[in-house]
Scaffold this motif. Structure first.
Motif, PDB file in Angstrom:
ATOM      1  N   THR A   1       0.928   8.851   9.075  1.00 19.06           N
ATOM      2  CA  THR A   1      -0.232   8.046   8.171  1.00 19.06           C
ATOM      3  C   THR A   1      -1.181   7.825   9.064  1.00 19.06           C
ATOM      4  O   THR A   1      -1.273   7.463  10.276  1.00 19.06           O
TER       5      THR A   1
ATOM      6  N   VAL B   1      -8.597   9.245  -5.285  1.00 22.41           N
ATOM      7  CA  VAL B   1      -7.866   8.545  -4.366  1.00 22.41           C
ATOM      8  C   VAL B   1      -6.869   7.436  -5.005  1.00 22.41           C
ATOM      9  O   VAL B   1      -7.806   6.803  -5.978  1.00 22.41           O
ATOM     10  N   ASN B   2      -5.813   7.563  -4.879  1.00 23.71           N
ATOM     11  CA  ASN B   2      -5.007   6.669  -5.744  1.00 23.71           C
ATOM     12  C   ASN B   2      -5.504   5.184  -5.271  1.00 23.71           C
ATOM     13  O   ASN B   2      -5.534   4.993  -4.074  1.00 23.71           O
TER      14      ASN B   2
ATOM     15  N   SER C   1      -3.666   3.407  -2.356  1.00 21.12           N
ATOM     16  CA  SER C   1      -4.013   3.798  -0.927  1.00 21.12           C
ATOM     17  C   SER C   1      -4.932   2.989  -0.196  1.00 21.12           C
ATOM     18  O   SER C   1      -5.200   3.183   0.881  1.00 21.12           O
TER      19      SER C   1
ATOM     20  N   ALA D   1      -9.080   4.724   2.714  1.00 17.34           N
ATOM     21  CA  ALA D   1      -7.676   5.195   2.298  1.00 17.34           C
ATOM     22  C   ALA D   1      -6.512   5.455   3.290  1.00 17.34           C
ATOM     23  O   ALA D   1      -7.124   5.842   4.587  1.00 17.34           O
TER      24      ALA D   1
ATOM     25  N   TYR E   1      -3.822   7.968   4.269  1.00 12.62           N
ATOM     26  CA  TYR E   1      -3.373   9.412   3.717  1.00 12.62           C
ATOM     27  C   TYR E   1      -2.287   9.816   4.728  1.00 12.62           C
ATOM     28  O   TYR E   1      -2.297   9.547   6.085  1.00 12.62           O
ATOM     29  N   SER E   2      -1.304  10.365   4.013  1.00 13.71           N
ATOM     30  CA  SER E   2      -0.012  10.540   4.866  1.00 13.71           C
ATOM     31  C   SER E   2      -0.300  12.102   4.863  1.00 13.71           C
ATOM     32  O   SER E   2      -0.339  13.116   3.656  1.00 13.71           O
TER      33      SER E   2
ATOM     34  N   ARG F   1       0.698  -0.945  -0.065  1.00 11.33           N
ATOM     35  CA  ARG F   1      -0.263  -0.074   0.058  1.00 11.33           C
ATOM     36  C   ARG F   1       0.991   1.357   0.059  1.00 11.33           C
ATOM     37  O   ARG F   1       1.886   1.320   0.650  1.00 11.33           O
ATOM     38  N   THR F   2       0.374   2.301  -0.678  1.00  6.84           N
ATOM     39  CA  THR F   2       1.059   3.657  -0.770  1.00  6.84           C
ATOM     40  C   THR F   2       0.201   4.810  -0.139  1.00  6.84           C
ATOM     41  O   THR F   2      -0.764   4.907  -0.910  1.00  6.84           O
ATOM     42  N   PRO F   3       0.371   5.361   1.000  1.00  3.00           N
ATOM     43  CA  PRO F   3      -0.759   6.135   1.335  1.00  3.00           C
ATOM     44  C   PRO F   3      -0.593   7.560   0.340  1.00  3.00           C
ATOM     45  O   PRO F   3       0.271   7.933  -0.234  1.00  3.00           O
ATOM     46  N   GLN F   4      -1.871   7.938   0.405  1.00  5.95           N
ATOM     47  CA  GLN F   4      -1.842   9.103  -0.470  1.00  5.95           C
ATOM     48  C   GLN F   4      -1.871  10.524   0.200  1.00  5.95           C
ATOM     49  O   GLN F   4      -2.180  10.761   1.310  1.00  5.95           O
ATOM     50  N   SER F   5      -0.743  11.118  -0.147  1.00  2.00           N
ATOM     51  CA  SER F   5      -0.257  12.503   0.382  1.00  2.00           C
ATOM     52  C   SER F   5      -1.437  13.792   0.386  1.00  2.00           C
ATOM     53  O   SER F   5      -1.711  13.770  -1.103  1.00  2.00           O
TER      54      SER F   5
END
Length: 242
Positions: free
Chosen positions: A109, A65-66, A69, A92, A94-95, A51-55
Motif C-alpha cells: 500500500t 476513487v472509492n 480510500s 488516497a 492504493y494497494s 480506510r480501505t486501499p483502492q486496488s
C-alpha cells in the motif's frame, strides 16, 4: 577591538552555527535511511483504521476513487490534502498489484494524489500537501520508482490548514524517483510540507517518516581551536593594556 570581535564571532559560530543547517535526503543508502528514521514515526500505510486501499494494477489517470480510500487525519500527528478544500480533497491509499506490486516499499500500500473530481491523478499537476499540528524536524518517504521526480517544500506551517502566515524554510528540486527523499532541519520547525510532481506521470509515496526534536551540534575541533586562540589573544591584549 578586532581581536574582541573575532573572538565573539567565533563563539557565535560555535554556539549557533549548527542550528542553521538543513539537509536534503535523496538516497538509497540503507545506513543513511536508518539514521533518518531513527526516533521518528514511520507509516507504511498498511491497516489504517477505517480506510480501505483502492486496488490498482496500472497507473490509470482519471479513474474514480472509492471514498473509503481517502486519508485526511487518520494518522496521529499529521493531516493530508491535495490542495483544494482541506478535509474534502484528500490523497488516497492504493494497494499495488500485478506488474506494479514491486513499486510499493512495504509491502503493497502507498499514498498517492487524487484530482479535484475524486479521480486518480497519475499525471501532470499531482501534489500532496501535509500539515503537522505539532512541528517536526524531519519529513521523508520512498518515492515510486516507476513514476516521476518531485519537488519538496518544507514550511513553518500550511496556510490552508492553520490559516496562519506560511513561510518556506527549505526546498529540494528535484528529488529522485525510486529514492528515499526528505528534508531534515536542526530544529523542530516544520509545520507544513508539500510534494509536487514534476513529470507527466505523478508519484506515490511509502514508508512516510516524520518526527524528531531539535538537534544538538558539537562544534568541530578546529572551531574549538580557533575560539581558544581568539579568547587567548583577547586576554593577552587586556593584560597588555593593564
Amino acid at each position: 577591538m578586532f581581536i574582541r570581535i573575532a573572538a565573539i564571532s567565533l563563539l557565535t559560530a560555535a554556539t549557533f552555527g549548527g542550528f542553521l543547517h538543513a539537509a536534503t535526503i535523496d538516497t538509497t543508502d540503507p545506513g543513511v535511511i536508518a539514521a533518518f528514521q531513527s526516533g521518528a514515526t514511520v507509516v507504511n500505510f498498511e491497516s489504517i483504521s477505517g480506510r480501505t486501499p483502492q486496488s490498482i494494477t496500472s497507473y490509470t489517470n482519471g479513474a474514480a476513487v472509492n471514498p473509503a480510500s481517502f486519508i485526511f487525519d487518520q494518522i496521529p500527528g499529521v493531516q493530508f490534502s491535495v490542495g483544494g478544500m482541506v478535509g474534502t480533497n484528500e490523497p488516497a491509499l492504493y494497494s499495488l498489484g500485478a506488474g506494479i506490486a514491486g513499486d510499493a516499499k512495504s509491502p503493497t500500500t502507498v499514498l498517492g494524489p487524487v484530482d479535484f473530481s475524486f479521480n486518480t491523478l497519475f499525471g501532470s499537476g499531482a501534489q500532496i500537501e501535509i500539515f503537522f499540528p505539532t512541528k517536526v524536524s524531519k519529513v521523508g518517504f520512498w518515492l515510486n520508482p516507476s513514476l516521476g521526480n518531485v519537488e519538496l517544500i518544507a514550511a513553518d506551517t500550511n496556510f490552508a490548514f492553520s490559516h496562519e502566515t506560511e513561510t518556506t524554510l527549505e526546498t529540494a528540486n528535484p528529488v529522485t524517483a525510486g529514492h528515499f527523499v526528505g528534508i531534515q532541519r536542526a530544529t523542530a520547525d516544520i509545520g507544513g510540507f508539500k510534494i509536487i510532481g514534476l513529470g507527466s506521470t505523478g508519484f506515490t509515496i511509502d514508508d512516510f517518516t516524520f518526527g524528531g526534536t531539535a538537534a544538538t551540534t558539537t562544534p568541530e575541533p578546529s572551531t574549538f581551536i580557533l575560539l581558544g586562540c581568539g579568547l587567548a589573544a583577547l586576554i593577552a591584549r587586556r593584560r597588555y593594556r593593564r
